[in-house]
Design a protein around this motif. Structure first.
Motif, PDB file in Angstrom:
ATOM      1  N   GLU A 136      48.210  63.386  73.702  1.00  0.00           N
ATOM      2  CA  GLU A 136      48.038  62.309  72.721  1.00  0.00           C
ATOM      3  C   GLU A 136      47.124  61.216  73.270  1.00  0.00           C
ATOM      4  O   GLU A 136      46.267  60.691  72.555  1.00  0.00           O
ATOM      5  CB  GLU A 136      49.397  61.719  72.331  1.00  0.00           C
ATOM      6  N   TYR A 137      47.276  60.890  74.535  1.00  0.00           N
ATOM      7  CA  TYR A 137      46.441  59.878  75.160  1.00  0.00           C
ATOM      8  C   TYR A 137      44.978  60.340  75.175  1.00  0.00           C
ATOM      9  O   TYR A 137      44.064  59.564  74.842  1.00  0.00           O
ATOM     10  CB  TYR A 137      46.933  59.592  76.583  1.00  0.00           C
ATOM     11  N   ARG A 140      43.573  60.127  71.692  1.00  0.00           N
ATOM     12  CA  ARG A 140      43.270  58.740  71.334  1.00  0.00           C
ATOM     13  C   ARG A 140      41.974  58.275  71.978  1.00  0.00           C
ATOM     14  O   ARG A 140      41.150  57.600  71.367  1.00  0.00           O
ATOM     15  CB  ARG A 140      44.411  57.821  71.754  1.00  0.00           C
ATOM     16  N   ARG A 143      39.156  59.840  70.118  1.00  0.00           N
ATOM     17  CA  ARG A 143      38.949  59.171  68.821  1.00  0.00           C
ATOM     18  C   ARG A 143      38.296  57.820  68.998  1.00  0.00           C
ATOM     19  O   ARG A 143      37.386  57.429  68.270  1.00  0.00           O
ATOM     20  CB  ARG A 143      40.289  59.001  68.084  1.00  0.00           C
ATOM     21  N   THR A 144      38.750  57.078  70.003  1.00  0.00           N
ATOM     22  CA  THR A 144      38.185  55.765  70.274  1.00  0.00           C
ATOM     23  C   THR A 144      36.712  55.893  70.668  1.00  0.00           C
ATOM     24  O   THR A 144      35.874  55.133  70.180  1.00  0.00           O
ATOM     25  CB  THR A 144      38.976  55.065  71.393  1.00  0.00           C
TER      26      THR A 144
END
Length: 150
Positions: A136-137, A140, A143-144
């Motif tokens: 998940e990290y 993220r 995505r960032t």
């Protein structure tokens, strides 16, 4: 500190039972050894007494003295029979004690195996949870980075 699980409690109880069975096994072994030593002493004494009786008889003895020797040998034989029975009982008790200890040891080993399996499952769950958090990290971060570029 983690709260002890019911398996830990059961394993502790099984350890106590195994320790008690081991102590009892040691006590029974001591009783068996003692019974064997007493039987050996009686047998040796009978052998010596019989030899002494034969030596005295070779020099000549009265019939009453012969009867005294014979009665005493009979009482020694009776004591040897009783001690033989006591040794047999001590051996049976020792065997039963050994069986109790082995049963308790197997029971303890079973709890140890169950605890090890439960710990392995907990480690797998924790590893999956950590992997999911890492995934998940990473997602993220991706995505960032994509939103910054786009």
């Amino acid at each position: 500190m983690a709260k002890p699980s019911p398996l830990d409690t059961l394993a502790d109880l099984a350890q106590n039972d195994t320790d008690a069975a081991a102590r009892e096994l040691g006590r029974l072994q001591g009783l068996r050894t003692q019974a064997e030593q007493q039987l050996n002493q009686l047998t040796q004494y009978r052998h010596e007494y019989r030899a002494r009786m034969q030596a005295v008889a070779a020099e000549g003895m009265t019939s009453s003295r012969w009867q005294d020797f014979s009665r005493f040998l009979d009482s020694l034989d009776q004591a040897i029979r009783q001690q033989t029975a006591a040794l047999a009982k001590a051996e049976a008790d020792l065997l039963a004690g050994r069986n109790r200890w082995q049963h308790q040891k197997r029971r303890l080993n079973s709890f140890d195996t169950l605890i090890a399996r439960a710990e392995a499952r907990e480690e797998q769950v924790a590893a999956r949870r950590e992997q999911r958090a890492n995934d998940e990290y990473a997602a993220r971060l991706a995505r960032t980075a994509a939103t910054r570029l786009g």
